[in-house]
Design a protein around this motif. Structure first.
Motif, PDB file in Angstrom:
ATOM      1  N   SER A   1      39.174  27.680 -19.453  1.00 46.74           N
ATOM      2  CA  SER A   1      39.568  27.087 -18.172  1.00 46.74           C
ATOM      3  C   SER A   1      38.864  27.724 -16.973  1.00 46.74           C
ATOM      4  O   SER A   1      38.583  27.015 -16.009  1.00 46.74           O
ATOM      5  CB  SER A   1      41.084  27.087 -18.000  1.00 46.74           C
ATOM      6  N   PRO A   2      38.515  29.034 -16.978  1.00 45.66           N
ATOM      7  CA  PRO A   2      37.778  29.560 -15.822  1.00 45.66           C
ATOM      8  C   PRO A   2      36.409  28.892 -15.644  1.00 45.66           C
ATOM      9  O   PRO A   2      35.999  28.591 -14.522  1.00 45.66           O
ATOM     10  CB  PRO A   2      37.611  31.047 -16.130  1.00 45.66           C
ATOM     11  N   PHE A   3      35.712  28.622 -16.750  1.00 46.95           N
ATOM     12  CA  PHE A   3      34.390  28.002 -16.635  1.00 46.95           C
ATOM     13  C   PHE A   3      34.508  26.548 -16.200  1.00 46.95           C
ATOM     14  O   PHE A   3      33.728  26.068 -15.380  1.00 46.95           O
ATOM     15  CB  PHE A   3      33.612  28.125 -17.948  1.00 46.95           C
ATOM     16  N   ARG A   4      35.492  25.841 -16.722  1.00 46.11           N
ATOM     17  CA  ARG A   4      35.705  24.453 -16.305  1.00 46.11           C
ATOM     18  C   ARG A   4      36.033  24.400 -14.808  1.00 46.11           C
ATOM     19  O   ARG A   4      35.547  23.529 -14.096  1.00 46.11           O
ATOM     20  CB  ARG A   4      36.816  23.803 -17.114  1.00 46.11           C
ATOM     21  N   ALA A   5      36.855  25.340 -14.328  1.00 48.01           N
ATOM     22  CA  ALA A   5      37.185  25.394 -12.899  1.00 48.01           C
ATOM     23  C   ALA A   5      35.928  25.676 -12.079  1.00 48.01           C
ATOM     24  O   ALA A   5      35.719  25.089 -11.010  1.00 48.01           O
ATOM     25  CB  ALA A   5      38.252  26.451 -12.640  1.00 48.01           C
ATOM     26  N   TYR A   6      35.077  26.576 -12.576  1.00 49.15           N
ATOM     27  CA  TYR A   6      33.808  26.881 -11.911  1.00 49.15           C
ATOM     28  C   TYR A   6      32.954  25.616 -11.785  1.00 49.15           C
ATOM     29  O   TYR A   6      32.403  25.331 -10.721  1.00 49.15           O
ATOM     30  CB  TYR A   6      33.075  27.972 -12.689  1.00 49.15           C
ATOM     31  N   LEU A   7      32.841  24.847 -12.870  1.00 48.95           N
ATOM     32  CA  LEU A   7      32.051  23.621 -12.836  1.00 48.95           C
ATOM     33  C   LEU A   7      32.612  22.631 -11.814  1.00 48.95           C
ATOM     34  O   LEU A   7      31.867  22.003 -11.071  1.00 48.95           O
ATOM     35  CB  LEU A   7      31.998  22.968 -14.219  1.00 48.95           C
ATOM     36  N   ARG A   8      33.943  22.507 -11.778  1.00 44.29           N
ATOM     37  CA  ARG A   8      34.560  21.570 -10.829  1.00 44.29           C
ATOM     38  C   ARG A   8      34.244  21.954  -9.382  1.00 44.29           C
ATOM     39  O   ARG A   8      34.150  21.094  -8.520  1.00 44.29           O
ATOM     40  CB  ARG A   8      36.066  21.532 -11.039  1.00 44.29           C
ATOM     41  N   LYS A   9      34.084  23.238  -9.126  1.00 43.85           N
ATOM     42  CA  LYS A   9      33.811  23.704  -7.761  1.00 43.85           C
ATOM     43  C   LYS A   9      32.329  23.676  -7.409  1.00 43.85           C
ATOM     44  O   LYS A   9      31.986  23.650  -6.234  1.00 43.85           O
ATOM     45  CB  LYS A   9      34.334  25.131  -7.584  1.00 43.85           C
ATOM     46  N   THR A  10      31.444  23.694  -8.398  1.00 38.89           N
ATOM     47  CA  THR A  10      30.026  23.877  -8.089  1.00 38.89           C
ATOM     48  C   THR A  10      29.107  22.706  -8.428  1.00 38.89           C
ATOM     49  O   THR A  10      27.998  22.660  -7.911  1.00 38.89           O
ATOM     50  CB  THR A  10      29.476  25.126  -8.818  1.00 38.89           C
ATOM     51  N   LEU A  11      29.528  21.785  -9.273  1.00 40.46           N
ATOM     52  CA  LEU A  11      28.620  20.710  -9.684  1.00 40.46           C
ATOM     53  C   LEU A  11      28.285  19.738  -8.557  1.00 40.46           C
ATOM     54  O   LEU A  11      27.168  19.244  -8.481  1.00 40.46           O
ATOM     55  CB  LEU A  11      29.188  19.939 -10.879  1.00 40.46           C
ATOM     56  N   GLY A  12      29.235  19.438  -7.706  1.00 39.88           N
ATOM     57  CA  GLY A  12      28.964  18.497  -6.617  1.00 39.88           C
ATOM     58  C   GLY A  12      28.794  17.084  -7.138  1.00 39.88           C
ATOM     59  O   GLY A  12      29.570  16.609  -7.958  1.00 39.88           O
ATOM     60  N   ARG A  13      27.743  16.410  -6.687  1.00 41.25           N
ATOM     61  CA  ARG A  13      27.480  15.027  -7.121  1.00 41.25           C
ATOM     62  C   ARG A  13      26.631  15.032  -8.387  1.00 41.25           C
ATOM     63  O   ARG A  13      25.647  15.752  -8.463  1.00 41.25           O
ATOM     64  CB  ARG A  13      26.757  14.255  -6.019  1.00 41.25           C
ATOM     65  N   VAL A  14      27.045  14.207  -9.350  1.00 40.90           N
ATOM     66  CA  VAL A  14      26.333  14.123 -10.622  1.00 40.90           C
ATOM     67  C   VAL A  14      26.133  12.663 -11.010  1.00 40.90           C
ATOM     68  O   VAL A  14      26.840  11.779 -10.526  1.00 40.90           O
ATOM     69  CB  VAL A  14      27.094  14.848 -11.758  1.00 40.90           C
TER      70      VAL A  14
ATOM     71  N   PRO B   1      30.654   9.662  -8.116  1.00 35.19           N
ATOM     72  CA  PRO B   1      29.738  10.721  -8.534  1.00 35.19           C
ATOM     73  C   PRO B   1      30.162  12.143  -8.148  1.00 35.19           C
ATOM     74  O   PRO B   1      29.514  13.101  -8.550  1.00 35.19           O
ATOM     75  CB  PRO B   1      28.441  10.351  -7.816  1.00 35.19           C
ATOM     76  N   LEU B   2      31.228  12.308  -7.385  1.00 37.36           N
ATOM     77  CA  LEU B   2      31.609  13.626  -6.869  1.00 37.36           C
ATOM     78  C   LEU B   2      32.597  14.327  -7.790  1.00 37.36           C
ATOM     79  O   LEU B   2      33.703  13.838  -8.032  1.00 37.36           O
ATOM     80  CB  LEU B   2      32.206  13.496  -5.470  1.00 37.36           C
ATOM     81  N   VAL B   3      32.201  15.496  -8.303  1.00 38.04           N
ATOM     82  CA  VAL B   3      33.079  16.309  -9.145  1.00 38.04           C
ATOM     83  C   VAL B   3      33.905  17.199  -8.225  1.00 38.04           C
ATOM     84  O   VAL B   3      33.371  17.873  -7.345  1.00 38.04           O
ATOM     85  CB  VAL B   3      32.256  17.168 -10.130  1.00 38.04           C
ATOM     86  N   ASP B   4      35.224  17.193  -8.435  1.00 41.27           N
ATOM     87  CA  ASP B   4      36.088  18.087  -7.669  1.00 41.27           C
ATOM     88  C   ASP B   4      37.183  18.634  -8.582  1.00 41.27           C
ATOM     89  O   ASP B   4      37.142  18.445  -9.798  1.00 41.27           O
ATOM     90  CB  ASP B   4      36.639  17.407  -6.403  1.00 41.27           C
ATOM     91  N   GLU B   5      38.169  19.302  -7.997  1.00 38.34           N
ATOM     92  CA  GLU B   5      39.218  19.976  -8.771  1.00 38.34           C
ATOM     93  C   GLU B   5      40.027  19.018  -9.647  1.00 38.34           C
ATOM     94  O   GLU B   5      40.664  19.441 -10.601  1.00 38.34           O
ATOM     95  CB  GLU B   5      40.166  20.742  -7.838  1.00 38.34           C
ATOM     96  N   SER B   6      40.020  17.737  -9.327  1.00 30.95           N
ATOM     97  CA  SER B   6      40.810  16.772 -10.099  1.00 30.95           C
ATOM     98  C   SER B   6      40.025  16.155 -11.258  1.00 30.95           C
ATOM     99  O   SER B   6      40.600  15.450 -12.085  1.00 30.95           O
ATOM    100  CB  SER B   6      41.318  15.656  -9.176  1.00 30.95           C
TER     101      SER B   6
END
Length: 112
Positions: free
Chosen positions: A35-48, A80-85
């Motif tokens: 879950s820490p890595f998944r949370a990191y991705l949600r905060k940093t990926l941006g638009r995909v 396209p926007l990745v966020d916490e949800s």
């Protein structure tokens, strides 16, 4: 001309599927799945968008090293926007000679 604000949620991905190479070590897979890595991705990926590839550093093990892992966006549901949800899921793709693991203390490790 309307001055209404756009609904930011229509731009948000509800689910993304990322793939990693089949030759990623078990330790690397465990790091990605946490879950820490998944949370990191949600905060940093941006638009995909499908087909994007991002190199992600998963950390360094106690006696080894892990190089960047190429994660490829296989699909995006919603905007396209990745966020916490956003739900982040993984699938396995063909091997790509990703390295990492117990190289630091092995004979095959770096010599310089």
């Amino acid at each position: 001309m309307s001055h209404a604000k756009e609904n930011p949620n229509t731009d948000t991905a509800t689910r993304i599927v990322l793939s990693y190479p089949s030759d990623l070590s078990t330790w690397g897979r465990d790091k990605l799945d946490g879950s820490p890595f998944r949370a990191y991705l949600r905060k940093t990926l941006g638009r995909v968008e499908a087909g994007d590839v991002t190199e992600q550093f998963t950390g360094v093990g106690c006696c080894g090293d892990t190089l960047d892992v190429p994660l490829r966006v296989e699909s995006v549901e919603g905007g396209p926007l990745v966020d916490e949800s956003t739900t982040v899921e993984y699938e396995v793709r063909d091997a790509c000679a990703v390295e990492g693991g117990w190289r630091v203390q092995s004979a095959g490790g770096p010599t310089e």
